[in-house]
Write an enzyme that holds these catalytic residues in place. Structure first.
Site, PDB file in Angstrom:
ATOM      1  N   LYS A 152       0.843  -1.204   0.000  1.00 25.41           N
ATOM      2  CA  LYS A 152       0.000   0.000   0.000  1.00 25.41           C
ATOM      3  C   LYS A 152       0.875   1.250   0.000  1.00 25.41           C
ATOM      4  O   LYS A 152       1.945   1.267   0.631  1.00 25.41           O
ATOM      5  CB  LYS A 152      -0.875  -0.061   1.249  1.00 25.41           C
ATOM      6  CG  LYS A 152      -1.845   1.071   1.490  1.00 25.41           C
ATOM      7  CD  LYS A 152      -2.611   0.786   2.791  1.00 25.41           C
ATOM      8  CE  LYS A 152      -3.678   1.789   3.103  1.00 25.41           C
ATOM      9  NZ  LYS A 152      -4.414   1.426   4.345  1.00 25.41           N
ATOM     10  N   SER A 167      -9.164   1.373   3.782  1.00 21.37           N
ATOM     11  CA  SER A 167      -8.441   2.203   2.837  1.00 21.37           C
ATOM     12  C   SER A 167      -7.397   1.440   2.012  1.00 21.37           C
ATOM     13  O   SER A 167      -6.808   1.985   1.089  1.00 21.37           O
ATOM     14  CB  SER A 167      -7.737   3.333   3.593  1.00 21.37           C
ATOM     15  OG  SER A 167      -6.766   2.808   4.496  1.00 21.37           O
ATOM     16  N   SER A 199      -9.302  -0.851   7.850  1.00 25.50           N
ATOM     17  CA  SER A 199      -8.725  -0.665   6.517  1.00 25.50           C
ATOM     18  C   SER A 199      -8.046  -1.893   5.927  1.00 25.50           C
ATOM     19  O   SER A 199      -7.689  -1.897   4.746  1.00 25.50           O
ATOM     20  CB  SER A 199      -7.737   0.507   6.523  1.00 25.50           C
ATOM     21  OG  SER A 199      -8.426   1.726   6.634  1.00 25.50           O
TER      22      SER A 199
END
Length: 399
Positions: free
Chosen positions: A82, A158, A182
């Protein structure tokens, strides 16, 4: 190379082929990069592909494996990270174009650990701006496409790009972070496994922060075993993150095949179920029946502590603590470039400035009390069973 070798194979399957030398790390990496290039226009999972690094790491893995030098089950296996995780020579943008020049000089601690385990980093994946959102939408870089539908559906956030990359069969594992869901939400909406680790188990050094109180680092993968294999290499004390210093490494692989016979698993009948979609409720209840058929003792408990957090003043303060700590991290951007930020993120985050210092301290103390109560309530229970996400993936056009 068979389709299974590249598409949807687990870490365990890829590792067996790499260790036996039926498969080379270079060939695997080239196939993964080719598939990522081909699907990126449709999936929009990646911020960037780290082609030079991936090629070098794959070549190094092959040299060692050909010489009979194995670093373990992750050696030569590709993964993604990420875009909160520092990767040397690449910007850490945290989903915000204003951070395009935020180039990392060194790898995040967890990226460095996976490199030492021999993993091959093929790219950085999209995230919600500042990792502050559970739907997965990014106004500036575009929203990754949930691969389970031809029409655009929310991937969950996220860690949206990571979940999409794993779910679409581009890589067997990717790094995510979890502050309020997330890792868990995108894993659920994209149909894969996700491990939300306990704060202090995996170093957050070199990870763009949202909330130093609640941030955690965890893998998203195709199987629970793959999460466990990755966690084994990731966790342990690190001087860059003081929360990890009193947490000794622990073994998690030996019990994976023991099954659930005799375990006490309980539905937590509390706020987790409020307003949950009927399809979600049905699936979770059915999972309880599966566990019972496998020999677990399945029951129900009233986990009132969770209900005390959901709704009301405590829930508002919890959300404001994340926002307040996010404000501290992103103070300059909020003060100087507020209108350039995603208004959905910026307006939620700036609300953190309304939280008073006494309320901040009172909420942290209340959490400690709730944690003690919850531990007492769960002392005779091996696991609780609740919906990971109360809703199914929604079409982006409806959001």
């Amino acid at each position: 190379m068979s389709d299974l070798t590249v598409d949807y194979a687990s870490i365990a399957e890829l590792s067996a082929s790499l260790q036996s030398r039926e498969l080379s790390a270079v060939a695997l990496t080239e196939a993964v990069l080719a598939r990522a290039h081909a699907l990126q226009p449709h999936l929009n999972a990646f911020v960037t592909l780290t082609v030079k690094r991936a090629t070098a790491e794959a070549r190094a893995a092959d040299i060692e494996l050909d010489a009979g030098l194995s670093r373990g089950p992750l050696h030569g296996v590709p993964y993604v990270a990420k875009d909160l995780f520092d990767v040397a020579g690449h910007p850490t943008q945290a989903g915000c174009p204003l951070l395009a020049d935020n180039t990392a000089n060194t790898d995040a601690a967890v990226v460095a650990r996976l490199a030492r385990a021999g993993m091959v980093l093929i790219g950085k994946t999209h995230t919600v701006q500042f990792a502050f959102g559970g739907v997965g939408i990014n106004r500036d870089f575009g929203t990754p496409h949930n691969p389970w539908s031809e029409t655009a559906h929310a991937p969950g956030g996220s860690s949206s790009g990571t979940a999409v990359a794993v779910s679409a069969g581009l890589v067997p594992m990717g790094l995510g972070s979890d502050t309020g869901g997330s890792v868990r939400i995108p894993a659920a909406l994209c149909g894969i496994a996700g491990l939300k680790t306990t704060v202090g188990r995996v170093s957050r050094a070199g990870v763009y922060p949202l909330s130093w109180t609640l941030d955690s680092v965890g893998p998203l993968a195709r199987t629970v075993r793959d999460c466990a294999l990755t966690y084994t290499a990731m966790h342990g004390p690190d001087g860059g993150d003081p929360t990890t210093l009193n947490r000794d490494p622990h073994e998690v692989l030996s019990d994976l095949e023991l099954g659930v016979g005799g375990l006490r698993i309980c539905f937590a009948e509390t706020a987790f179920w409020d307003d949950a979609d009927p399809a979600v409720v049905e699936a979770v209840r059915a999972a309880g029946q599966v566990f019972e058929n496998l020999g677990a003792r399945v029951g129900s408990i009233d986990l009132t502590e969770a209900g005390q957090v959901a709704g009301g003043e405590r829930e508002r303060h919890r959300a404001l603590i994340v926002a307040a700590e996010g404000c501290a991290v992103n103070r300059r951007l909020l003060d100087e470039h507020f209108d350039a930020l995603d208004p959905r993120v910026a307006n939620r985050m700036i609300a953190g400035r309304t939280l008073s210092a006494p309320d901040y301290g009172d909420t942290l103390r209340a959490w400690q009390s709730l944690q003690r109560d919850a531990k007492r309530a769960l002392r005779d229970i091996d696991a609780v069973l609740v919906p990971t996400c109360a809703i199914t993936a929604r079409p982006l056009a409806e959001i």
